[in-house]
Design a protein around this motif. Sequence first.
Motif, PDB file in Angstrom:
ATOM      1  N   PHE A 213      29.062  39.183   9.435  1.00 31.46           N
ATOM      2  CA  PHE A 213      27.829  38.539   8.969  1.00 31.46           C
ATOM      3  C   PHE A 213      26.681  39.545   8.849  1.00 31.46           C
ATOM      4  CE2 PHE A 213      30.181  35.391  11.547  1.00 31.46           C
ATOM      5  CZ  PHE A 213      30.475  34.485  10.539  1.00 31.46           C
ATOM      6  N   LYS A 214      26.630  40.491   9.774  1.00 37.72           N
ATOM      7  CA  LYS A 214      25.494  41.428   9.809  1.00 37.72           C
ATOM      8  C   LYS A 214      25.448  42.310   8.563  1.00 37.72           C
ATOM      9  CE  LYS A 214      26.481  43.111  13.895  1.00 37.72           C
ATOM     10  NZ  LYS A 214      26.400  43.925  15.133  1.00 37.72           N
ATOM     11  N   ASP A 215      26.602  42.570   7.974  1.00 36.84           N
ATOM     12  CA  ASP A 215      26.653  43.498   6.843  1.00 36.84           C
ATOM     13  C   ASP A 215      26.654  42.795   5.489  1.00 36.84           C
ATOM     14  OD1 ASP A 215      26.840  45.611   8.670  1.00 36.84           O
ATOM     15  OD2 ASP A 215      29.016  45.337   8.838  1.00 36.84           O
ATOM     16  N   LEU A 216      26.447  41.458   5.472  1.00 38.33           N
ATOM     17  CA  LEU A 216      26.458  40.731   4.205  1.00 38.33           C
ATOM     18  C   LEU A 216      25.283  41.149   3.330  1.00 38.33           C
ATOM     19  CD1 LEU A 216      27.393  37.028   5.086  1.00 38.33           C
ATOM     20  CD2 LEU A 216      28.763  38.694   3.846  1.00 38.33           C
ATOM     21  N   LYS A 217      25.536  41.176   2.012  1.00 35.20           N
ATOM     22  CA  LYS A 217      24.479  41.487   1.058  1.00 35.20           C
ATOM     23  C   LYS A 217      24.493  40.462  -0.071  1.00 35.20           C
ATOM     24  CE  LYS A 217      24.229  46.485   1.845  1.00 35.20           C
ATOM     25  NZ  LYS A 217      24.450  46.274   3.216  1.00 35.20           N
ATOM     26  N   ILE A 218      23.340  40.186  -0.631  1.00 31.10           N
ATOM     27  CA  ILE A 218      23.245  39.271  -1.774  1.00 31.10           C
ATOM     28  C   ILE A 218      23.946  39.909  -2.966  1.00 31.10           C
ATOM     29  CG2 ILE A 218      21.672  38.165  -3.399  1.00 31.10           C
ATOM     30  CD1 ILE A 218      19.616  38.084  -1.087  1.00 31.10           C
ATOM     31  N   THR A 219      24.795  39.117  -3.651  1.00 32.20           N
ATOM     32  CA  THR A 219      25.564  39.665  -4.774  1.00 32.20           C
ATOM     33  C   THR A 219      25.054  39.194  -6.132  1.00 32.20           C
ATOM     34  OG1 THR A 219      27.141  37.822  -4.766  1.00 32.20           O
ATOM     35  CG2 THR A 219      27.633  39.701  -3.336  1.00 32.20           C
ATOM     36  N   GLY A 220      24.388  38.022  -6.156  1.00 35.02           N
ATOM     37  CA  GLY A 220      23.963  37.462  -7.435  1.00 35.02           C
ATOM     38  C   GLY A 220      25.108  36.875  -8.227  1.00 35.02           C
ATOM     39  N   ILE A 221      26.281  36.777  -7.615  1.00 36.92           N
ATOM     40  CA  ILE A 221      27.474  36.235  -8.289  1.00 36.92           C
ATOM     41  C   ILE A 221      27.849  34.905  -7.660  1.00 36.92           C
ATOM     42  CG2 ILE A 221      29.913  36.642  -8.817  1.00 36.92           C
ATOM     43  CD1 ILE A 221      29.308  39.669  -8.490  1.00 36.92           C
ATOM     44  N   GLU A 222      28.109  33.902  -8.489  1.00 43.00           N
ATOM     45  CA  GLU A 222      28.511  32.588  -7.983  1.00 43.00           C
ATOM     46  C   GLU A 222      29.883  32.674  -7.319  1.00 43.00           C
ATOM     47  OE1 GLU A 222      28.344  28.902 -10.051  1.00 43.00           O
ATOM     48  OE2 GLU A 222      26.660  29.577 -11.290  1.00 43.00           O
ATOM     49  N   SER A 223      30.043  31.899  -6.248  1.00 43.15           N
ATOM     50  CA  SER A 223      31.343  31.880  -5.553  1.00 43.15           C
ATOM     51  C   SER A 223      31.549  30.514  -4.916  1.00 43.15           C
ATOM     52  CB  SER A 223      31.383  32.958  -4.472  1.00 43.15           C
ATOM     53  OG  SER A 223      32.529  32.786  -3.648  1.00 43.15           O
ATOM     54  N   ASP A 224      32.753  29.969  -5.086  1.00 37.17           N
ATOM     55  CA  ASP A 224      33.090  28.680  -4.457  1.00 37.17           C
ATOM     56  C   ASP A 224      33.078  28.792  -2.938  1.00 37.17           C
ATOM     57  OD1 ASP A 224      33.327  27.304  -6.811  1.00 37.17           O
ATOM     58  OD2 ASP A 224      35.481  27.680  -7.018  1.00 37.17           O
ATOM     59  N   ASP A 225      33.241  30.018  -2.431  1.00 31.71           N
ATOM     60  CA  ASP A 225      33.241  30.222  -0.985  1.00 31.71           C
ATOM     61  C   ASP A 225      31.841  30.452  -0.427  1.00 31.71           C
ATOM     62  OD1 ASP A 225      35.928  29.872  -0.620  1.00 31.71           O
ATOM     63  OD2 ASP A 225      36.428  31.982  -0.907  1.00 31.71           O
ATOM     64  N   GLY A 226      30.856  30.445  -1.304  1.00 33.63           N
ATOM     65  CA  GLY A 226      29.484  30.641  -0.841  1.00 33.63           C
ATOM     66  C   GLY A 226      28.956  29.416  -0.122  1.00 33.63           C
ATOM     67  N   ASP A 227      27.848  29.576   0.602  1.00 36.02           N
ATOM     68  CA  ASP A 227      27.253  28.472   1.351  1.00 36.02           C
ATOM     69  C   ASP A 227      26.605  27.479   0.399  1.00 36.02           C
ATOM     70  OD1 ASP A 227      25.481  26.879   3.091  1.00 36.02           O
ATOM     71  OD2 ASP A 227      26.102  28.334   4.603  1.00 36.02           O
ATOM     72  N   LYS A 228      26.900  26.203   0.602  1.00 34.03           N
ATOM     73  CA  LYS A 228      26.340  25.156  -0.241  1.00 34.03           C
ATOM     74  C   LYS A 228      25.183  24.442   0.452  1.00 34.03           C
ATOM     75  CE  LYS A 228      30.492  24.406  -3.013  1.00 34.03           C
ATOM     76  NZ  LYS A 228      31.218  25.575  -2.542  1.00 34.03           N
ATOM     77  N   ALA A 229      24.590  25.127   1.407  1.00 28.56           N
ATOM     78  CA  ALA A 229      23.387  24.650   2.108  1.00 28.56           C
ATOM     79  C   ALA A 229      23.561  23.229   2.616  1.00 28.56           C
ATOM     80  CB  ALA A 229      22.164  24.786   1.210  1.00 28.56           C
ATOM     81  N   PHE A 230      22.805  22.272   2.069  1.00 28.74           N
ATOM     82  CA  PHE A 230      22.815  20.913   2.630  1.00 28.74           C
ATOM     83  C   PHE A 230      23.779  19.977   1.902  1.00 28.74           C
ATOM     84  CE2 PHE A 230      18.557  22.681   3.462  1.00 28.74           C
ATOM     85  CZ  PHE A 230      18.616  22.700   4.840  1.00 28.74           C
ATOM     86  N   ASP A 231      24.594  20.516   0.993  1.00 28.97           N
ATOM     87  CA  ASP A 231      25.564  19.661   0.301  1.00 28.97           C
ATOM     88  C   ASP A 231      26.552  19.095   1.310  1.00 28.97           C
ATOM     89  OD1 ASP A 231      24.294  20.549  -1.877  1.00 28.97           O
ATOM     90  OD2 ASP A 231      26.067  21.253  -2.957  1.00 28.97           O
ATOM     91  N   GLU A 232      26.841  17.812   1.169  1.00 30.32           N
ATOM     92  CA  GLU A 232      27.843  17.200   2.040  1.00 30.32           C
ATOM     93  C   GLU A 232      29.231  17.514   1.509  1.00 30.32           C
ATOM     94  OE1 GLU A 232      28.325  13.046   3.700  1.00 30.32           O
ATOM     95  OE2 GLU A 232      26.163  13.166   3.409  1.00 30.32           O
ATOM     96  N   GLU A 233      30.134  17.827   2.414  1.00 29.86           N
ATOM     97  CA  GLU A 233      31.511  18.073   1.992  1.00 29.86           C
ATOM     98  C   GLU A 233      32.142  16.777   1.484  1.00 29.86           C
ATOM     99  OE1 GLU A 233      33.369  20.725   1.875  1.00 29.86           O
ATOM    100  OE2 GLU A 233      32.416  22.250   3.115  1.00 29.86           O
ATOM    101  N   GLU A 234      32.959  16.903   0.446  1.00 29.58           N
ATOM    102  CA  GLU A 234      33.694  15.740  -0.065  1.00 29.58           C
ATOM    103  C   GLU A 234      35.144  15.870   0.382  1.00 29.58           C
ATOM    104  OE1 GLU A 234      33.309  15.128  -4.223  1.00 29.58           O
ATOM    105  OE2 GLU A 234      31.118  15.253  -4.215  1.00 29.58           O
ATOM    106  N   PHE A 235      35.642  14.807   0.988  1.00 31.63           N
ATOM    107  CA  PHE A 235      37.018  14.821   1.477  1.00 31.63           C
ATOM    108  C   PHE A 235      37.817  13.741   0.771  1.00 31.63           C
ATOM    109  CE2 PHE A 235      34.404  16.292   5.095  1.00 31.63           C
ATOM    110  CZ  PHE A 235      34.918  17.580   5.198  1.00 31.63           C
TER     111      PHE A 235
END
Length: 248
Positions: A213-235
Amino acid sequence: KDSYGMLDILLKMKARAPVDFELVAVNLDQKQPGFPDHILPAYLKELGVEFHIETQDTYSIVKDKIPEGKTMCSLCSRLRRGILYRVARELKCNKLALGHHRDDILQTFFLNMFFGGKLKGMPPKLVSDNGEFMVIRPLAYVAESDLIRWAAHRQFPIIPCTLCGSQENLQRLQVGNMLREWQKKHPGRIENMFAALQNVVPSHLMDAQLHGFKDLKITGIESDDGDKAFDEEEFKEASLPGIQVISM
């Protein structure tokens, strides 16, 4: 039932698979009182399987070292593992096939999480802790309920374990009961949990050694594995896979 089922499968594989291997069935007679030591040798002789019965009085050691009322699994498993390694070495085996099934693996996962503070299970294949053998679990994807039905169909001469199987305070027993209760009330949950063990997303957990986590950098590239903040997961609704068991 698990060991009998595994032996049954390995014998069929030996006859049909395009892989040549030798098979030795090994049993540890721990000198439990009343243990019917004639059943297994007679069964294996009838099958024509090469086998080795190792007789070691680990029962007396465990009863002597473990206080009354305490679970015996930890010491018993360490003793059995050491004996099994030695026997495998003497028999010149390089792989140890163990009869753990899907439900055993899920139980181990929850035991480690509840009582060990780890996300850890039992993989289908792993090098032994002493680095000497390859440990394989041919039944890793097989449900215990299927093994129970197969054991009844094949009429395996099941030998009960009176050393630990009757201990009511076993944590593994409690977790096993929990999983069976979930399966009754929520069909498909066990299958989903087992699938989860095969779909790990390290970036969404909290192990900094797996995901820095400490070495993460902003990429500017969309990713499905990125954080979706307050979106609720759909199951999706749990669905049971259509599996056919065919007796040949």
